[in-house]
Design a protein around this motif. Structure first.
Motif, PDB file in Angstrom:
ATOM      1  N   LEU A 122       0.827  -1.213   0.000  1.00 13.98           N
ATOM      2  CA  LEU A 122       0.000   0.000   0.000  1.00 13.98           C
ATOM      3  C   LEU A 122       0.856   1.256   0.000  1.00 13.98           C
ATOM      4  O   LEU A 122       0.479   2.260  -0.620  1.00 13.98           O
ATOM      5  CB  LEU A 122      -0.944  -0.007   1.203  1.00 13.98           C
ATOM      6  N   ALA A 123       1.995   1.224   0.680  1.00 13.11           N
ATOM      7  CA  ALA A 123       2.876   2.388   0.640  1.00 13.11           C
ATOM      8  C   ALA A 123       3.305   2.666  -0.800  1.00 13.11           C
ATOM      9  O   ALA A 123       3.275   3.822  -1.257  1.00 13.11           O
ATOM     10  CB  ALA A 123       4.092   2.153   1.530  1.00 13.11           C
ATOM     11  N   HIS A 124       3.677   1.627  -1.528  1.00 12.92           N
ATOM     12  CA  HIS A 124       4.068   1.777  -2.930  1.00 12.92           C
ATOM     13  C   HIS A 124       2.885   2.260  -3.775  1.00 12.92           C
ATOM     14  O   HIS A 124       3.024   3.201  -4.573  1.00 12.92           O
ATOM     15  CB  HIS A 124       4.589   0.442  -3.459  1.00 12.92           C
ATOM     16  N   HIS A 125       1.731   1.629  -3.594  1.00 12.69           N
ATOM     17  CA  HIS A 125       0.545   1.989  -4.370  1.00 12.69           C
ATOM     18  C   HIS A 125       0.142   3.436  -4.116  1.00 12.69           C
ATOM     19  O   HIS A 125      -0.154   4.193  -5.068  1.00 12.69           O
ATOM     20  CB  HIS A 125      -0.600   1.051  -4.003  1.00 12.69           C
ATOM     21  N   LEU A 126       0.113   3.849  -2.861  1.00 13.83           N
ATOM     22  CA  LEU A 126      -0.329   5.207  -2.539  1.00 13.83           C
ATOM     23  C   LEU A 126       0.678   6.247  -3.023  1.00 13.83           C
ATOM     24  O   LEU A 126       0.279   7.348  -3.428  1.00 13.83           O
ATOM     25  CB  LEU A 126      -0.573   5.326  -1.039  1.00 13.83           C
ATOM     26  N   ASP A 127       1.959   5.912  -2.990  1.00 16.00           N
ATOM     27  CA  ASP A 127       2.953   6.826  -3.563  1.00 16.00           C
ATOM     28  C   ASP A 127       2.645   7.074  -5.038  1.00 16.00           C
ATOM     29  O   ASP A 127       2.665   8.226  -5.511  1.00 16.00           O
ATOM     30  CB  ASP A 127       4.358   6.234  -3.434  1.00 16.00           C
ATOM     31  N   GLU A 128       2.370   5.995  -5.781  1.00 19.05           N
ATOM     32  CA  GLU A 128       2.083   6.143  -7.209  1.00 19.05           C
ATOM     33  C   GLU A 128       0.763   6.875  -7.437  1.00 19.05           C
ATOM     34  O   GLU A 128       0.652   7.715  -8.344  1.00 19.05           O
ATOM     35  CB  GLU A 128       2.066   4.770  -7.878  1.00 19.05           C
ATOM     36  N   GLU A 129      -0.236   6.541  -6.628  1.00 19.19           N
ATOM     37  CA  GLU A 129      -1.532   7.187  -6.799  1.00 19.19           C
ATOM     38  C   GLU A 129      -1.445   8.691  -6.532  1.00 19.19           C
ATOM     39  O   GLU A 129      -2.026   9.501  -7.262  1.00 19.19           O
ATOM     40  CB  GLU A 129      -2.544   6.542  -5.856  1.00 19.19           C
ATOM     41  N   GLU A 130      -0.724   9.064  -5.493  1.00 21.56           N
ATOM     42  CA  GLU A 130      -0.612  10.489  -5.173  1.00 21.56           C
ATOM     43  C   GLU A 130       0.271  11.226  -6.178  1.00 21.56           C
ATOM     44  O   GLU A 130       0.057  12.406  -6.448  1.00 21.56           O
ATOM     45  CB  GLU A 130      -0.095  10.650  -3.745  1.00 21.56           C
ATOM     46  N   ARG A 131       1.216  10.516  -6.756  1.00 19.92           N
ATOM     47  CA  ARG A 131       2.071  11.134  -7.787  1.00 19.92           C
ATOM     48  C   ARG A 131       1.343  11.293  -9.110  1.00 19.92           C
ATOM     49  O   ARG A 131       1.458  12.342  -9.769  1.00 19.92           O
ATOM     50  CB  ARG A 131       3.320  10.266  -7.982  1.00 19.92           C
ATOM     51  N   ASP A 132       0.567  10.266  -9.510  1.00 23.89           N
ATOM     52  CA  ASP A 132       0.007  10.229 -10.858  1.00 23.89           C
ATOM     53  C   ASP A 132      -1.478  10.571 -10.927  1.00 23.89           C
ATOM     54  O   ASP A 132      -1.907  11.286 -11.844  1.00 23.89           O
ATOM     55  CB  ASP A 132       0.214   8.830 -11.473  1.00 23.89           C
ATOM     56  N   ALA A 133      -2.280  10.053  -9.982  1.00 21.08           N
ATOM     57  CA  ALA A 133      -3.720  10.227 -10.082  1.00 21.08           C
ATOM     58  C   ALA A 133      -4.213  11.495  -9.403  1.00 21.08           C
ATOM     59  O   ALA A 133      -5.156  12.132  -9.890  1.00 21.08           O
ATOM     60  CB  ALA A 133      -4.439   9.016  -9.490  1.00 21.08           C
ATOM     61  N   VAL A 134      -3.593  11.868  -8.292  1.00 18.09           N
ATOM     62  CA  VAL A 134      -4.067  13.072  -7.585  1.00 18.09           C
ATOM     63  C   VAL A 134      -3.978  14.322  -8.463  1.00 18.09           C
ATOM     64  O   VAL A 134      -4.938  15.116  -8.506  1.00 18.09           O
ATOM     65  CB  VAL A 134      -3.321  13.237  -6.247  1.00 18.09           C
ATOM     66  N   PRO A 135      -2.892  14.549  -9.203  1.00 19.85           N
ATOM     67  CA  PRO A 135      -2.888  15.716 -10.095  1.00 19.85           C
ATOM     68  C   PRO A 135      -3.988  15.645 -11.156  1.00 19.85           C
ATOM     69  O   PRO A 135      -4.555  16.686 -11.539  1.00 19.85           O
ATOM     70  CB  PRO A 135      -1.494  15.659 -10.740  1.00 19.85           C
ATOM     71  N   LEU A 136      -4.315  14.447 -11.634  1.00 24.12           N
ATOM     72  CA  LEU A 136      -5.404  14.307 -12.596  1.00 24.12           C
ATOM     73  C   LEU A 136      -6.745  14.689 -11.970  1.00 24.12           C
ATOM     74  O   LEU A 136      -7.565  15.372 -12.599  1.00 24.12           O
ATOM     75  CB  LEU A 136      -5.468  12.868 -13.110  1.00 24.12           C
ATOM     76  N   ILE A 137      -6.975  14.230 -10.752  1.00 24.36           N
ATOM     77  CA  ILE A 137      -8.221  14.576 -10.068  1.00 24.36           C
ATOM     78  C   ILE A 137      -8.330  16.086  -9.937  1.00 24.36           C
ATOM     79  O   ILE A 137      -9.376  16.689 -10.208  1.00 24.36           O
ATOM     80  CB  ILE A 137      -8.288  13.898  -8.691  1.00 24.36           C
ATOM     81  N   ARG A 138      -7.236  16.715  -9.528  1.00 25.02           N
ATOM     82  CA  ARG A 138      -7.273  18.163  -9.315  1.00 25.02           C
ATOM     83  C   ARG A 138      -7.484  18.935 -10.604  1.00 25.02           C
ATOM     84  O   ARG A 138      -8.104  19.995 -10.607  1.00 25.02           O
ATOM     85  CB  ARG A 138      -5.967  18.599  -8.644  1.00 25.02           C
ATOM     86  N   SER A 139      -7.004  18.395 -11.709  1.00 20.10           N
ATOM     87  CA  SER A 139      -7.135  19.131 -12.972  1.00 20.10           C
ATOM     88  C   SER A 139      -8.428  18.811 -13.719  1.00 20.10           C
ATOM     89  O   SER A 139      -8.890  19.637 -14.519  1.00 20.10           O
ATOM     90  CB  SER A 139      -5.934  18.835 -13.878  1.00 20.10           C
ATOM     91  N   GLN A 140      -9.016  17.632 -13.476  1.00 21.85           N
ATOM     92  CA  GLN A 140     -10.148  17.197 -14.292  1.00 21.85           C
ATOM     93  C   GLN A 140     -11.501  17.265 -13.589  1.00 21.85           C
ATOM     94  O   GLN A 140     -12.531  17.256 -14.261  1.00 21.85           O
ATOM     95  CB  GLN A 140      -9.916  15.753 -14.767  1.00 21.85           C
ATOM     96  N   LEU A 141     -11.524  17.309 -12.280  1.00 19.04           N
ATOM     97  CA  LEU A 141     -12.789  17.349 -11.543  1.00 19.04           C
ATOM     98  C   LEU A 141     -12.966  18.703 -10.888  1.00 19.04           C
ATOM     99  O   LEU A 141     -11.993  19.329 -10.458  1.00 19.04           O
ATOM    100  CB  LEU A 141     -12.836  16.252 -10.465  1.00 19.04           C
TER     101      LEU A 141
END
Length: 220
Positions: A122-141
């Motif tokens: 989960l540490a690995h997964h959340l690092d990737e999610e916060e690096r890659d998906a969080v900026p997408l959420i902030r820009s697209q929603l």
């Protein structure tokens, strides 16, 4: 506690989302330490209840991502397909350890090992999610649709577990993130949290792990 914001935000407030991540980053490691070291039968049952709660909420969190967040991002940002597919695969890859960790019929040593693997994965997964998906959420929603959906998610969750969820997330996150997350909730909820839910969670945490979290969730 800061007063609720009155001006519209130009991007979603992800503080509650990131508080959940903070909880997932630490809780599986803590549970691995205590699962085979219960002081007595009452403590053992509390540990099992905490495992059930965290596994249930992680399933709830991942299901919401897979069925609402990722499809919406795919529709609005088609270039994100490979990134989101990788995050979905990571959800699936941890499923066997989630099942093992929650299975009381399994030997404690095997469940402990599963919890430790989950802590690392989960540490690995959340690092990737916060690096890659969080900026997408902030820009697209938009802030409005994220907030409205967040309220739907909370309403869909087991109401009896909502106080526990608030306490657990706020125990793990940094005070500034807790302050921001709490501003999104009505004053009565914030008062309930401060006067009842947070003290109750501090007691639970102390019984579980033999040490309390900080006295005030939104102060260092």
């Amino acid at each position: 506690m800061s007063a609720p914001e009155t001006h519209p935000r130009t991007e979603p407030d992800l503080s509650a989302f990131l508080l959940a991540h903070a909880g997932f980053r630490v809780e599986f490691g803590r549970l691995a330490e205590v699962i085979d070291n219960a002081r007595d039968a009452r403590h053992a049952e509390l540990i099992e209840d905490q495992i059930e709660f965290v596994l249930s909420y992680l399933h709830h969190h991942h299901t919401d991502e897979d069925t609402w967040v990722w499809p919406l991002l795919r529709a609005r940002a088609p270039h994100s397909e490979q990134t989101l597919a990788a995050l979905e695969r990571q959800h699936q890859q941890i499923d066997p350890d989630l099942a093992l960790a929650g299975d009381r019929a399994q030997p404690p040593a095997q469940r402990e090992a599963a919890l430790r693997r989950l802590h690392t994965a989960l540490a690995h997964h959340l690092d990737e999610e916060e690096r890659d998906a969080v900026p997408l959420i902030r820009s697209q929603l938009t802030a409005e649709e994220w907030h409205a959906h967040g309220l739907q998610v909370v309403r869909a969750y087991d109401r009896q577990r909502v106080p526990l969820l608030f306490g657990w997330a706020c125990a793990a996150g940094p005070p500034e993130l807790v302050r921001q997350a709490l501003t999104d909730f009505p004053t009565p909820i914030r008062l309930l949290f401060r006067l009842r839910w947070w003290p109750a969670y501090r007691r639970r945490h102390t019984r579980l792990y033999a040490s309390p979290p900080r006295r005030d969730p939104d102060r260092a």
